[in-house]
Design a protein around this motif. Structure first.
Motif, PDB file in Angstrom:
ATOM      1  N   THR A   1       0.843  -1.061  -0.047  1.00 33.65           N
ATOM      2  CA  THR A   1       0.071   0.146   0.056  1.00 33.65           C
ATOM      3  C   THR A   1       0.927   1.187   0.013  1.00 33.65           C
ATOM      4  N   VAL A   2       0.519   2.202  -0.915  1.00 41.14           N
ATOM      5  CA  VAL A   2       1.411   3.383  -1.027  1.00 41.14           C
ATOM      6  C   VAL A   2       0.361   4.738  -0.378  1.00 41.14           C
TER       7      VAL A   2
ATOM      8  N   LYS B   1       3.722   4.248  -7.468  1.00 35.18           N
ATOM      9  CA  LYS B   1       2.919   2.799  -6.948  1.00 35.18           C
ATOM     10  C   LYS B   1       3.521   1.686  -7.994  1.00 35.18           C
TER      11      LYS B   1
ATOM     12  N   LEU C   1      -0.887  -5.281  -4.926  1.00 31.45           N
ATOM     13  CA  LEU C   1      -1.189  -3.756  -4.692  1.00 31.45           C
ATOM     14  C   LEU C   1      -2.529  -3.298  -4.312  1.00 31.45           C
TER      15      LEU C   1
ATOM     16  N   ASP D   1      -4.862  -0.192  -2.611  1.00 30.97           N
ATOM     17  CA  ASP D   1      -5.279   1.267  -2.443  1.00 30.97           C
ATOM     18  C   ASP D   1      -5.947   1.231  -1.128  1.00 30.97           C
TER      19      ASP D   1
END
Length: 634
Positions: free
Chosen positions: A148-149, A220, A236, A238
Motif C-alpha cells: 500500500t502506497v 506505485k 497492490l 489502495d
C-alpha cells in the motif's frame, strides 16, 4: 416329639431357675447346627458392604487406554507427515523461509535497476514484511506481499483499512510505503507482520528527470516493480479498498482453476464451475501448462485493468509487465497507472498471462454501487463480494462518507467517533416521497439548529435522490424516474459533500447507518434505566429496510401549518405532539423546556418539515447562518 416338647416348655416355665437337663440329639442334627454356627461366625467378622452392580468383564478405563494406544501411532505419523498441519503442531515447529532470490531484468532496459533498490531501509522493510514460514506455502509459493502506497492525506483511509481488512481477517505481510512524513507514526506500533517505510516522493530513475515519475500513481508502479524484482509476489492495494472476505484463498483458488482448465482434459469440469469467465481468459493465454498467471486485477469499465487491487507475481512476465508500464508512463506523462498497465497488457499479449477478476466477486465502484444501486449497506447485499473499491469518487470526504454508509468504516479514532458513551443525538426522518429539495434542506437545517440548542449530534436521515446518477455513473439526471429512490447526503441534489464536511464540524453530525455500526454503545449511559441504547441491530444477510432494527424511542412532532402540504399523504404516527407559540417557529426557550431534561441518548422526531427554530441570541443565529451558507451555498 410334640408332647415331649410341650412338656419341656411347661416345665421350663414352672422351674426356670433349675438347670435344664441335657437333651440328647441325633448326630445329623448336631452336625447341621455346627455348620450353621461356623457360617454365622464368618459372616460376623466381614465388614458390611452395600449391594452393588455386577462388575463388567472389561473396565471402561482400560478400554479407553487400549484405544489410545492403538490410535496414537497412526495419528502421530499423520501429523508429522502432513505439511499443512504438521508444521503447526507440537511435534514440528515452523521453519522460516530464506529471502527469495532477486529476478533478473528482462529486456526492458537497465534504468529501472535504481528504483528504490538503492534505499537500504526500503529493502529491509520489504524483507521484514515478507518474512514467512514454510507452513504458509500455498502450492509451493510464498504468501503474497500486500503493498500500500499512501500520502499524509490518505492516513484516515489507511488506518481504516488496517482495522476493517488487515486485522479483521488476520492478514500478514503488509508493506506500507509512506510518501510523506507522519504516515508511519499514525499507525500503531503493536501490529505484527507489518512494515512501514518512509521514502521521498521524488523518486526518479538514474538516467531521466521526467517529473511524471514523481506522481504518486506512478510511484506505485515503481514500488511494485521493486518488490517483484526482489522476488515477492505483490498485491497492490489502495487505501480506499475494503476486504469483505479474505481475498488470498480466493486468488489461490483461481490459480488452481486456471491450472485445471489449462492442463485438464477438454471435458473436465473446472475447479470453480461458477466462474465461467475463467475459460475465456485461459483460452487467450499461452499454451504451456506450467506457466502461471503473471497478473490478476480488478476489471475497470473504461480501461480494462483496475490498478487499485492488482496482483503481480514474481515471474519474468510480471517484471516485464511493470517495466513496460513504467516505460509507457515516461513517454506519456498524462497516463494513469491503470491506463499504462492496460496498454502494457495489450502490447504483451501472448507473452504474459493476465486475467481480470470477475466483477461479481471483485466489483469496482461502478458495478458495486451503481449496478445495482447500493447507497446504504442494506441495499442489495452482496454475499459473494470479496473486495470493494471506492473508486470513481472524487475526494477523500466522498470516499469516507460512502464507506460509512456501506458500513465499511471501522475507525473509531481518539475522539471516539462511534463509542463515546456520553454523547447524545437527534434522529429524524424524511417520510414524504414527494418532498422537494428545498423542503428537505430546510428540515436538515432545522435538525442542526435543534442539535445546537440541545447540544446533541444530528444523525442524518435518508434523502430523496433529487438528481439520480446516470447509467455510466459519470453524471446525474435532473429528475428521478423512481420517486421512492433514497440517497445519502453525498448524492443529495447538487450538495458538495467536501464543502459541507469542511464547513460543519464532524462532531455535529453522523451518517445514516451510524446506529448500526458495531462500535456504537450497546447500553445507555446514565439517565433512566429504561432508556434505549444507541446501538441497533442490523441483519446484513437479509437485505432491505427490514434488515434494520426500528428505532425504539418514542417519536416527537412539532406542529407546523406547512407540514401537511409537504407530507402529501405520508403516514406519520407521533407519540407526542407539541405546539409552539408561533406557528412552526419554536424558540430556543421552548425547545430547552421541552427536551432539555430528556436523558435518552437518542431523541427521535417523526419529521421536521416546515420548522424554523429561533435562537435566543441574534449573534448565535448569525454565526449559524454563516456556517450554513458555507456548507450548502444557500
Amino acid at each position: 416329639q410334640l408332647e415331649r416338647g410341650n412338656l419341656r416348655t411347661s416345665w421350663r416355665k414352672e422351674h426356670g431357675h433349675l438347670r435344664r437337663a441335657p437333651v440328647r440329639a441325633s448326630p445329623l442334627w448336631n452336625a447341621k447346627q455346627r455348620s450353621v454356627a461356623a457360617m454365622r461366625a464368618r459372616v460376623s467378622r466381614r465388614p458390611h458392604r452395600p449391594s452393588a452392580k455386577p462388575k463388567p468383564a472389561v473396565s471402561p478405563l482400560m478400554l479407553a487406554l487400549v484405544c489410545c494406544l492403538c490410535l496414537f501411532p497412526p495419528c502421530l505419523i499423520w501429523l508429522l507427515w502432513r505439511p499443512s498441519l504438521g508444521q503447526r503442531s507440537w511435534f514440528r515447529s515452523p521453519s522460516p523461509l530464506p529471502p527469495p532470490s532477486p529476478l533478473a531484468p528482462l529486456g526492458e532496459g537497465n534504468w529501472t535497476s535504481a528504483l528504490f533498490l538503492g534505499d537500504s531501509s526500503f529493502v529491509a522493510a520489504v524483507h521484514a514484511a515478507g518474512h514467512a514460514f514454510d507452513a504458509e506455502l500455498v502450492d509451493e509459493r510464498r504468501p503474497p506481499l500486500l503493498v500500500t502506497v499512501a500520502e499524509k492525506a490518505d492516513s484516515p483511509l489507511l488506518q481504516n483499512f488496517l482495522q476493517s481488512s488487515i486485522l479483521k481477517h488476520e492478514l500478514r505481510h503488509w508493506l506500507v510505503v509512506a510518501l510523506d512524513s507522519g504516515v508511519c507514526e499514525d499507525l500503531p506500533d503493536d501490529v505484527q507482520w507489518m512494515a512501514c517505510v518512509s521514502v521521498p516522493a521524488q523518486q526518479e530513475p538514474a538516467d531521466t528527470a521526467e517529473p511524471a515519475m514523481a506522481r504518486p500513481v506512478n510511484v506505485k508502479a515503481q514500488v511494485l516493480w521493486a518488490t517483484v524484482k526482489l522476488g515477492y509476489d505483490s498485491l497492490l492495494v489502495d487505501t480506499d479498498v475494503a476486504f469483505l472476505q479474505n481475498p488470498l484463498p480466493v486468488l489461490a483458488d483461481y490459480d488452481r482453476a486456471h491450472q485445471q482448465v489449462r492442463c485438464g482434459s477438454a471435458g473436465a469440469e473446472p475447479f470453480l464451475p461458477h466462474y465461467p469467465w475463467l475459460g475465456a481468459h485461459v483460452a487467450e493465454s499461452a499454451s504451456t501448462c506450467e506457466s502461471v498467471i503473471d497478473l490478476q486485477a480488478q476489471r475497470d469499465e473504461e480501461h480494462g485493468i483496475g490498478a487499485g487491487f492488482m496482483r503481480v507475481k514474481a515471474t519474468p512476465g510480471g517484471l516485464l509487465l511493470l517495466s513496460r508500464a513504467m516505460a509507457l508512463s515516461l513517454k506519456a506523462p498524462e497516463l494513469t497507472l491503470q491506463q499504462s498497465v492496460s496498454q502494457a497488457v495489450g502490447q504483451l499479449r501472448g507473452v504474459i498471462t493476465a486475467n481480470t477478476l470477475p466483477p461479481a466477486t471483485f466489483p469496482s465502484r461502478l458495478v458495486h454501487l451503481a449496478r445495482p444501486s447500493r447507497v446504504f449497506a442494506y441495499h442489495q447485499p452482496c454475499p459473494k463480494c470479496v473486495v470493494v473499491h471506492s473508486s470513481w469518487l472524487t475526494g477523500h470526504a466522498a470516499k469516507v462518507w460512502r464507506m460509512k454508509d456501506q458500513m465499511l468504516w471501522s475507525l473509531d479514532g481518539p475522539k471516539k467517533y462511534y463509542s463515546d458513551p456520553k454523547r447524545k443525538y437527534i434522529e429524524y426522518s424524511n417520510p414524504s416521497s414527494m418532498a422537494s429539495q428545498e423542503a428537505e434542506l430546510n428540515a436538515l437545517k432545522a435538525a442542526f439548529m435543534l442539535g445546537a440548542m440541545l447540544d446533541r449530534t444530528v444523525i442524518l436521515p435518508e434523502f430523496r435522490c433529487h438528481r439520480c446518477p446516470t447509467a455510466d455513473g459519470k453524471g446525474t439526471t435532473p429528475k428521478c424516474s423512481d420517486m421512492v429512490t433514497r440517497c445519502s447526503l453525498g448524492a443529495f441534489g447538487q450538495l458538495d459533500l467536501a464543502k459541507f464536511a469542511g464547513a460543519i464540524p464532524e462532531d455535529l453530525f453522523r451518517e445514516r447507518m451510524f446506529r448500526y455500526n458495531p462500535l456504537t454503545p450497546k447500553s445507555a449511559w446514565g439517565g433512566s434505566l429504561f432508556d434505549s441504547p444507541v446501538h441497533l441491530s442490523f441483519d446484513s444477510g437479509k437485505g432491505g429496510i427490514g434488515s434494520l432494527q426500528a428505532s425504539p424511542e418514542p417519536g416527537w412532532e412539532i406542529q407546523s401549518s406547512r407540514a401537511p402540504e409537504i407530507l402529501s399523504g405520508a403516514e406519520v404516527h407521533p407519540d407526542n405532539v407539541l405546539t409552539p407559540a408561533a406557528d412552526g417557529s419554536p424558540t430556543e426557550d421552548e425547545v430547552v423546556a421541552w427536551f432539555g431534561s430528556q436523558t435518552a441518548p437518542v431523541l427521535r422526531f417523526e419529521h421536521l418539515y416546515g420548522l424554523r427554530p429561533q435562537f435566543r441570541h441574534p449573534a448565535r443565529a448569525s454565526a449559524f447562518d454563516a456556517m450554513w451558507n458555507r456548507a450548502t451555498g444557500m
